[in-house]
Write a protein that holds these residues in place. Structure first.
Motif, PDB file in Angstrom:
ATOM      1  N   VAL A 182       0.850  -1.188   0.000  1.00 27.22           N
ATOM      2  CA  VAL A 182       0.000   0.000   0.000  1.00 27.22           C
ATOM      3  C   VAL A 182       0.887   1.238   0.000  1.00 27.22           C
ATOM      4  N   VAL A 183       0.646   2.132  -0.941  1.00 28.34           N
ATOM      5  CA  VAL A 183       1.372   3.399  -0.998  1.00 28.34           C
ATOM      6  C   VAL A 183       0.468   4.580  -0.646  1.00 28.34           C
ATOM      7  N   ASP A 184      -0.836   4.381  -0.664  1.00 29.26           N
ATOM      8  CA  ASP A 184      -1.795   5.428  -0.301  1.00 29.26           C
ATOM      9  C   ASP A 184      -2.807   4.814   0.662  1.00 29.26           C
ATOM     10  N   PRO A 185      -2.595   4.935   1.978  1.00 23.82           N
ATOM     11  CA  PRO A 185      -3.488   4.293   2.941  1.00 23.82           C
ATOM     12  C   PRO A 185      -4.934   4.759   2.816  1.00 23.82           C
ATOM     13  N   GLU A 186      -5.152   6.046   2.542  1.00 18.72           N
ATOM     14  CA  GLU A 186      -6.511   6.563   2.461  1.00 18.72           C
ATOM     15  C   GLU A 186      -7.270   5.927   1.301  1.00 18.72           C
ATOM     16  N   ALA A 187      -6.631   5.848   0.117  1.00 18.80           N
ATOM     17  CA  ALA A 187      -7.297   5.252  -1.036  1.00 18.80           C
ATOM     18  C   ALA A 187      -7.549   3.762  -0.831  1.00 18.80           C
TER      19      ALA A 187
ATOM     20  N   LYS B 256     -11.491   3.568  -1.381  1.00 20.44           N
ATOM     21  CA  LYS B 256     -11.849   3.246  -2.759  1.00 20.44           C
ATOM     22  C   LYS B 256     -12.023   1.760  -3.045  1.00 20.44           C
ATOM     23  N   VAL B 257     -11.712   0.899  -2.105  1.00 22.96           N
ATOM     24  CA  VAL B 257     -11.882  -0.532  -2.321  1.00 22.96           C
ATOM     25  C   VAL B 257     -12.202  -1.185  -0.980  1.00 22.96           C
ATOM     26  N   LEU B 258     -13.096  -2.183  -1.034  1.00 20.20           N
ATOM     27  CA  LEU B 258     -13.509  -2.831   0.214  1.00 20.20           C
ATOM     28  C   LEU B 258     -12.395  -3.675   0.809  1.00 20.20           C
ATOM     29  N   ASP B 259     -11.761  -4.505  -0.030  1.00 20.27           N
ATOM     30  CA  ASP B 259     -10.677  -5.383   0.413  1.00 20.27           C
ATOM     31  C   ASP B 259      -9.639  -5.408  -0.709  1.00 20.27           C
ATOM     32  N   TYR B 260      -8.582  -4.633  -0.554  1.00 20.62           N
ATOM     33  CA  TYR B 260      -7.636  -4.478  -1.654  1.00 20.62           C
ATOM     34  C   TYR B 260      -6.881  -5.765  -1.955  1.00 20.62           C
TER      35      TYR B 260
ATOM     36  N   THR C 225      -4.547  -1.502 -10.241  1.00 19.54           N
ATOM     37  CA  THR C 225      -4.616  -1.303  -8.788  1.00 19.54           C
ATOM     38  C   THR C 225      -4.141   0.080  -8.346  1.00 19.54           C
ATOM     39  N   ASP C 226      -3.612   0.857  -9.263  1.00 15.16           N
ATOM     40  CA  ASP C 226      -3.112   2.185  -8.891  1.00 15.16           C
ATOM     41  C   ASP C 226      -4.188   3.079  -8.270  1.00 15.16           C
ATOM     42  N   PRO C 227      -5.452   3.107  -8.765  1.00  9.80           N
ATOM     43  CA  PRO C 227      -6.474   3.945  -8.111  1.00  9.80           C
ATOM     44  C   PRO C 227      -6.793   3.513  -6.678  1.00  9.80           C
ATOM     45  N   TRP C 228      -6.467   2.296  -6.328  1.00  8.34           N
ATOM     46  CA  TRP C 228      -6.729   1.810  -4.973  1.00  8.34           C
ATOM     47  C   TRP C 228      -5.597   2.145  -4.011  1.00  8.34           C
ATOM     48  N   GLY C 229      -4.552   2.805  -4.481  1.00  8.49           N
ATOM     49  CA  GLY C 229      -3.414   3.105  -3.628  1.00  8.49           C
ATOM     50  C   GLY C 229      -2.510   1.919  -3.389  1.00  8.49           C
ATOM     51  N   VAL C 230      -2.551   0.950  -4.307  1.00 14.06           N
ATOM     52  CA  VAL C 230      -1.767  -0.278  -4.170  1.00 14.06           C
ATOM     53  C   VAL C 230      -0.732  -0.322  -5.284  1.00 14.06           C
ATOM     54  N   LYS C 231       0.505  -0.606  -4.929  1.00 15.58           N
ATOM     55  CA  LYS C 231       1.599  -0.716  -5.880  1.00 15.58           C
ATOM     56  C   LYS C 231       2.000  -2.173  -6.023  1.00 15.58           C
TER      57      LYS C 231
END
Length: 259
Positions: free
Chosen positions: A91-96, A100-104, A147-153
């Motif tokens: 995770v690079v963006d904890p807020e997103a 923005k996703v229930l379970d990344y 996965t970028d919009p979810w704050g996941v790299k």
């Protein structure tokens, strides 16, 4: 004020303090919601929230290793194989990742399975077996974009195992065996060709210098005498005797001339 009331007040104060004071380690962040509205991410370290008003969701920032279950893929040349993989993400963006996703992790897993089938289905079996590094890069790029919009790299995707049908494995084994036999025959033929060239060169030298044949004959006799302890009757070439006789005759004529 009675001791019981004081005890209740102290206990309530301790409970409120424990609810208000939060400690977040270095590898986590706390996403704060105040009355349902996003406030932001806090941490690491110690901070205070408002009890019963603020709600905190912890998000882990460490790299997660996620196994992609085995997927049945039909390649471009109509071969059915089973492929599994492993995905490295963080995770690079904890807020997103909370908003923005229930379970990344589950969402990334489903996205990886779909992408794995789609991408590998566009390639032939030989490419899947020989160009795995390039396919890994393609999978990583596609999944990371999703996965970028979810704050996941997604940092890496690795294909772990390609399971082939039994008939295909037998066919590939037969092909590999035939290839090894072909190479062995080529190497053997090259060796015969080089040996023939050397023999031809040796024959040309012997043809120019007949004496070398006699020396070779004597060397063969020496080798046989050394290796064998029994009596061997070996034919003596007339040319060899003639050579010594000619030398003897030349020597005698020289002596007579001197006298």
């Amino acid at each position: 004020m009675s001791p019981i009331v004081i005890g209740v007040i102290v206990l309530a104060a301790l409970i409120l303090i424990s609810m208000a004071v939060k400690i977040i380690p270095e590898y986590q962040r706390g996403v704060i919601f105040r009355l349902g509205r996003l406030i932001g991410a806090k941490g690491p370290g110690l901070f205070i929230i408002i009890p019963f008003v603020d709600r905190m969701v912890k998000v882990d920032l460490r790299v997660v290793t996620m196994d992609v279950p085995s997927q049945e893929v039909i390649t471009k040349d109509n071969v059915t194989v089973k492929v599994n993989a492993v995905v490295f993400l963080r995770v690079v963006d904890p807020e997103a990742s909370v908003v923005k996703v229930l379970d990344y992790i589950r969402a990334t897993s489903q996205m990886s399975q779909t992408t794995l089938r789609n991408v590998l289905g566009q390639h032939e079996l030989d490419e899947l077996l020989a160009q795995r590094e390039r396919l890994n890069e393609t999978l990583q790029k596609i999944i990371d974009e999703q996965t970028d919009p979810w704050g996941v790299k997604v940092s890496a995707v690795e294909i772990k195992e390609v399971e082939l049908p039994e008939t295909m494995r037998r066919s590939m084994a037969a092909q590999a065996e035939a290839e090894r036999e072909r190479r062995a025959k080529i190497i053997h033929a090259e060796g015969e060709f080089q040996a023939a060239e050397k023999l031809a060169q040796a024959g040309a030298i012997i043809a120019r210098e007949p004496t070398t044949l006699q020396l070779r004959y004597l060397q063969t006799l020496t080798e046989i005498a050394t290796e064998k302890n029994s009596t061997i009757i070996f034919p003596l070439p007339i040319d060899l005797i003639t050579m010594f006789m000619n030398r003897g005759a030349s020597a005698q004529s020289g002596e007579k001339t001197t006298k």
